[in-house]
Design an enzyme around this catalytic site. Structure first.
Site, PDB file in Angstrom:
ATOM      1  N   ASP A  87      -1.297  -3.924  -9.343  1.00  0.00           N
ATOM      2  CA  ASP A  87      -1.321  -4.048  -7.887  1.00  0.00           C
ATOM      3  C   ASP A  87       0.037  -3.607  -7.319  1.00  0.00           C
ATOM      4  O   ASP A  87       1.082  -4.062  -7.785  1.00  0.00           O
ATOM      5  CB  ASP A  87      -1.586  -5.537  -7.558  1.00  0.00           C
ATOM      6  CG  ASP A  87      -1.957  -5.774  -6.112  1.00  0.00           C
ATOM      7  OD1 ASP A  87      -2.387  -4.829  -5.437  1.00  0.00           O
ATOM      8  OD2 ASP A  87      -1.832  -6.940  -5.669  1.00  0.00           O
ATOM      9  N   GLU A 139      -2.346   3.778  -1.071  1.00  0.00           N
ATOM     10  CA  GLU A 139      -2.384   3.189   0.274  1.00  0.00           C
ATOM     11  C   GLU A 139      -1.955   4.215   1.320  1.00  0.00           C
ATOM     12  O   GLU A 139      -0.980   4.924   1.137  1.00  0.00           O
ATOM     13  CB  GLU A 139      -1.432   1.972   0.309  1.00  0.00           C
ATOM     14  CG  GLU A 139      -1.367   1.252   1.645  1.00  0.00           C
ATOM     15  CD  GLU A 139      -0.603  -0.095   1.552  1.00  0.00           C
ATOM     16  OE1 GLU A 139      -0.660  -0.732   0.474  1.00  0.00           O
ATOM     17  OE2 GLU A 139       0.038  -0.477   2.538  1.00  0.00           O
ATOM     18  N   GLY A 207      -5.416  -8.056   1.287  1.00  0.00           N
ATOM     19  CA  GLY A 207      -5.337  -9.210   2.178  1.00  0.00           C
ATOM     20  C   GLY A 207      -6.688  -9.866   2.398  1.00  0.00           C
ATOM     21  O   GLY A 207      -6.972 -10.390   3.475  1.00  0.00           O
ATOM     22  N   THR A 231      -3.851 -14.953  -2.168  1.00  0.00           N
ATOM     23  CA  THR A 231      -3.445 -16.214  -1.531  1.00  0.00           C
ATOM     24  C   THR A 231      -4.534 -17.292  -1.591  1.00  0.00           C
ATOM     25  O   THR A 231      -4.224 -18.469  -1.801  1.00  0.00           O
ATOM     26  CB  THR A 231      -3.072 -15.939  -0.057  1.00  0.00           C
ATOM     27  OG1 THR A 231      -2.191 -14.814  -0.023  1.00  0.00           O
ATOM     28  CG2 THR A 231      -2.381 -17.132   0.569  1.00  0.00           C
TER      29      THR A 231
HETATM   30 ZN   LIG Z   1      -1.973  -5.663  -1.390  1.00  0.00          ZN
END
Ligand SMILES: [Zn+2]
Length: 282
Positions: A87, A139, A207, A231
Site C-alpha cells: 500500500d 494514484e 479511505g 481505520t
Molecule cells: Zn490509501
C-alpha cells in the site's frame, strides 16, 4: 509471487465479471493477519491483504511478511484467493523490494509529483512488475488526509495516465479521505463512473473506513472493485481491547489482550464483505 497467493489482477477481473468489490484490509501483525484470513474464509470472500511501508518495517521486512502470509495460508488451510499488496509504495525501490520478496501487487504512489513525473515513475514500476506477473495500482490526484479533501483527479488525466503507464488498476482521488470523515465529505461517484468508462481498468477507493453503508452499495455500479479498509478495523479492535482491559484489570497475558479484539475484527470484516457483495464469491 508467494506460492499460496493469487494475482490481484485476477481477483479484480473476477470481481468485475461477478459484480462485487473486494476489500483490501491493512495488516499490522501476525494476529491481525490470522483474524482477517479466518473471517474472510468464513464468509467465502476473496481477500486482499495490504501492508504499508511502515507496517512492513514494524513487522520485520518484506520477506518476513511474505513468508508469514504464505505460512498462515498453509497452516490454516485457507482456500479462498488471497493477494498480498504493498500500500502506498513511495519509490521504485520500495516497490521493487516488495515484488522481489513475493508480493503479488504493489501500489506506486506518485501523487505528490507532477502528472508527467508520476506517469514516468509508474511506468518504470509497471515495466518491472509485469515481467514477474505482479499487478500495479497507482494514484491520480491526491486522496485527502486528516479530514481535508485532496486534489481531485481530472478525468482526462486518468485517461492519459492509464494509456501511458499500462497500469492495471487506478486509485483516482474522488474527494475520498484516509481515516474517518466528517459528515460533509462525499465521494464523487459520477467522476468514478466516467473514469471507469474511459480507462476500462478497475478503480480503487482509498479511505473506505469513512464511507457510508449507502455509498458502499453504489461503488461497484460506478467501476470501483477494490476498497481499502484500515481505520475501521483499528477502531473496532481498540474499542474491544479497551473494554476488555477495563473490566479485567489483573490480566497481563499478551495473547489474551490481543485476542480480546479478535471477534470485533472478524465481525467488521464479515460486515464489510457483505456490503461489498463479495460474500460467497470465493
Ligand atoms: Zn490509501
Amino acid at each position: 509471487m508467494g506460492d499460496n497467493m493469487e494475482s490481484l489482477k485476477m481477483l479484480l477481473n473476477n470481481a468485475k465479471t461477478g459484480g462485487y468489490a473486494v476489500a483490501a484490509y491493512n495488516i499490522n501483525n501476525l494476529e491481525w493477519t490470522r483474524f482477517i484470513l479466518e473471517a474472510s474464509m468464513d464468509s467465502r470472500a476473496p481477500l486482499i491483504l495490504e501492508v504499508s511501508e511502515g507496517a512492513v518495517k514494524y513487522m520485520g521486512g518484506f520477506k518476513l511478511v511474505v513468508d508469514m502470509v504464505n505460512d498462515l495460508i498453509e497452516e490454516l488451510a485457507i482456500d479462498i484467493p488471497v493477494a498480498l499488496h504493498l500500500d502506498h509504495g513511495r519509490s521504485f525501490l520500495v516497490c521493487k523490494k516488495a515484488i522481489d520478496a513475493g508480493f503479488t501487487s504493489v501500489m506506486f504512489d506518485g501523487s505528490d509529483l507532477p502528472l508527467s513525473q508520476n506517469i514516468a515513475l509508474t511506468k518504470e514500476v509497471v515495466d518491472y512488475a509485469h515481467l514477474q506477473n505482479v499487478t500495479v495500482e497507482a494514484e491520480v490526484g491526491q486522496v485527502g488526509e486528516n479530514n481535508k479533501i485532496g486534489k481531485r483527479a481530472e478525468v482526462g488525466d486518468c485517461d492519459r495516465f492509464v494509456r501511458e503507464t499500462g497500469v492495471d488498476c487506478l486509485a483516482p482521488a474522488l474527494g475520498n479521505v484516509h481515516g474517518l470523515y466528517n459528515s460533509n465529505i462525499q465521494i464523487d461517484l459520477k467522476a468514478a463512473r466516467e473514469i471507469s468508462k474511459l480507462t476500462n481498468v478497475p478503480l480503487v477507493l482509498h479511505g473506505g473506513s469513512g464511507v457510508s453503508d449507502e455509498e458502499f452499495l453504489e461503488l461497484v455500479n460506478n467501476g470501483i472493485y477494490k476498497v481499502n479498509i484500515n481505520t475501521a478495523l483499528q477502531m473496532v479492535w481498540a474499542k474491544a481491547v479497551r473494554e476488555y482491559l477495563d473490566s479485567n484489570a489483573d490480566v497481563y497475558d499478551p495473547r489474551k489482550i490481543i485476542k480480546s479484539g479478535e471477534q470485533a475484527i472478524k465481525n467488521e470484516v464479515i460486515r464489510i464483505n457483505n456490503l461489498l457483495g463479495s460474500i460467497n464469491k470465493a
